[in-house]
Design an enzyme around this catalytic site. Structure first.
Site, mmCIF file in Angstrom:
data_model
loop_
_atom_site.group_PDB
_atom_site.id
_atom_site.type_symbol
_atom_site.label_atom_id
_atom_site.label_comp_id
_atom_site.label_asym_id
_atom_site.label_seq_id
_atom_site.Cartn_x
_atom_site.Cartn_y
_atom_site.Cartn_z
ATOM 1 N N LYS A 195 -18.613 4.586 18.171
ATOM 2 C CA LYS A 195 -17.413 4.468 18.776
ATOM 3 C C LYS A 195 -16.504 5.931 18.701
ATOM 4 C CE LYS A 195 -18.139 -0.028 19.355
ATOM 5 N NZ LYS A 195 -17.789 -0.703 18.500
HETATM 6 C C1 LIG Z 1 -18.302 -2.510 18.062
HETATM 7 C C2 LIG Z 1 -17.342 -3.682 18.779
HETATM 8 C C3 LIG Z 1 -16.889 -4.633 18.089
HETATM 9 C C4 LIG Z 1 -17.314 -4.703 16.397
HETATM 10 O O1 LIG Z 1 -16.970 -3.643 15.670
HETATM 11 P P1 LIG Z 1 -17.676 -3.282 14.444
HETATM 12 O O2 LIG Z 1 -17.168 -2.169 13.800
HETATM 13 O O3 LIG Z 1 -19.139 -2.977 14.758
HETATM 14 O O4 LIG Z 1 -17.646 -4.438 13.482
HETATM 15 C C5 LIG Z 1 -16.138 -5.714 18.486
HETATM 16 N N1 LIG Z 1 -15.889 -5.408 19.678
HETATM 17 C C6 LIG Z 1 -16.347 -4.812 20.821
HETATM 18 C C7 LIG Z 1 -16.189 -4.846 22.032
HETATM 19 C C8 LIG Z 1 -17.154 -3.738 20.102
HETATM 20 O O5 LIG Z 1 -17.763 -2.802 20.837
#
Ligand SMILES: *Cc1c(COP(=O)(O)O)cnc(C)c1O
Length: 397
Positions: A195
């Site tokens: 992210k």
């Molecule tokens: C990465 C992601 C999540 C979940 O986040 P995590 O930190 O991996 O649990 C939820 N929604 C979307 C759209 C994502 O890309």
């Protein structure tokens, strides 16, 4: 699948380039070491600091840190009291977490089709899916481009629905000049290493609502009404009361330490992401077989992902073949995402099948995510462009 190969060619790039990865340096290392040497290694002052910094950045009344984006979604569906029998409308084009958080609570996710330009959930499709059981909408700001929030909030108001924004891709996004983070009732963010900023594992919920804030805090820690910092500190007593069946989702100091440093770098990270996007846009727009991402004028895009659309009618092979050929070139392309209703769990549990959501099903075999992360050099960017040129030229009709 046959092994795709471009005969007589030498691979353009020797080292594998992932589609996304973190960027840490001595700042983060020192901040984590500082935590390790202090008396708090789990939830403590650094988590509070990270929350303070985040809510200031988001201009939100509250920010609640948790140990993943998925946990952020789960305490959110818990706080709005999703229960068996409740329906929650979301997009099929997302990571499964956006829908799983409804199922964790025994609720039923209902998928509304996407728009063909932004790939975001279509407000008109949301309207068609509303029933007397609908309790909430979870729009996902796909790739970092905000959904049509005016329309979505209007629908929510009219039907008395909660809105949880999944902004895992959209930390630096704005909608008509308003920051993503306080438009809906609750907004969630993820700090997974791919992210836009990372805490290794981590997430955040923002809200302006006092009642939701209290509930989110409780669901973060077993439904207990007093947080651990107070209980284990010198001034704390022993008494606590468990009011809800909550979870154990608090963020440790080691992770929060990373978050404090990363948030300070967000601006420079985003500047670099946008530079790379401009190079891609300029170099890829002239390919007859590639449609570059569409961006609306009234939004600030957070550019978590750069997704090209392949005009597969103009190619001799399908997307999976192009994917494989680019991987052979050491370009870490990916596909975001397999529509949620294609997964066997969702098909088995909710009786979903292919054929019910025409736009996302039309789009799915055409999308390809190409690498985008701030640490990429211009040479890396041109490796991607040259590999695309090589593969597309070879497989064009
Ligand atoms: C990465 C992601 C999540 C979940 O986040 P995590 O930190 O991996 O649990 C939820 N929604 C979307 C759209 C994502 O890309």
């Amino acid at each position: 699948m046959e092994k795709p190969a471009i005969e007589g060619g030498k691979r353009l790039r020797e080292e594998f380039l992932p589609y996304g990865t973190q960027w840490l340096d001595e700042n983060e290392i020192n901040e984590v070491v500082d935590s390790l040497k202090s008396s708090w290694i789990t939830t403590g002052p650094k988590m509070t600091q990270f929350e303070e910094d985040f809510k200031k950045f988001k201009e939100a009344k509250y920010a609640i840190a948790v140990n993943s984006g998925t946990a952020a979604l789960h305490i959110s569906t818990s706080s709005i009291d999703i229960n068996p029998g409740d329906e929650v409308i979301t997009t099929p084009l997302t990571f499964v977490a956006s829908a799983n958080c409804v199922v964790y609570r025994g609720g039923t996710p209902v998928f509304a089709d996407i728009k063909k330009d932004t790939y975001n959930i279509d407000p008109n499709e949301i309207k068609k899916k509303i029933t007397s059981k609908t309790k909430a909408i979870i729009p996902v700001h796909f790739t970092g481009q905000p959904c049509d929030m005016d329309e979505i909030l209007e629908i929510a108001e009219e039907h008395e629905l909660y809105v949880i924004e999944d902004a895992a891709h959209a930390i630096d996004a704005e909608y008509k000049g308003r920051k993503i983070g306080t438009l809906g009732d609750l907004t969630i963010f993820s700090f997974h290493p791919v992210k836009n900023i990372t805490t290794a594992e981590g997430g955040m919920v923002t809200t302006n609502d006092d009642d939701f804030y209290e509930k989110l805090l409780m669901f973060r820690t077993h439904g207990i009404s007093k947080d651990a910092q107070k209980r284990f500190g010198k001034s704390g007593g022993y008494y606590y009361d468990m009011q809800y069946l909550g979870y154990r989702y608090n963020l440790s100091e080691l992770h929060a330490a990373l978050g404090i440093c990363q948030l300070k770098k967000l601006k420079s990270f985003q500047k670099r992401r946008r530079e790379i996007v401009e190079i891609y846009n300029k170099e890829l727009q002239d390919f007859d077989e590639i449609i570059i991402p569409y961006k609306k004028d009234n939004v600030k895009h957070s550019w978590h992902l750069y997704i090209i659309q392949l005009e597969i009618e103009k190619l001799r092979v399908d997307r999976d073949y192009i994917f494989k050929a680019l991987r052979e070139e050491n370009i870490g392309v990916n596909v975001h995402y397999i529509p949620v209703h294609y997964h066997s769990y969702y098909q088995n549990k909710f009786g979903l099948k292919k054929g019910i959501l025409p736009n996302v099903e039309w789009l799915f075999p055409r999308i390809l995510t190409i690498p985008l992360f701030p640490k990429m050099t211009n040479d890396d960017v041109y490796d991607v462009i040259n590999a695309l040129d090589k593969v597309i030229t070879y497989y064009r009709k």
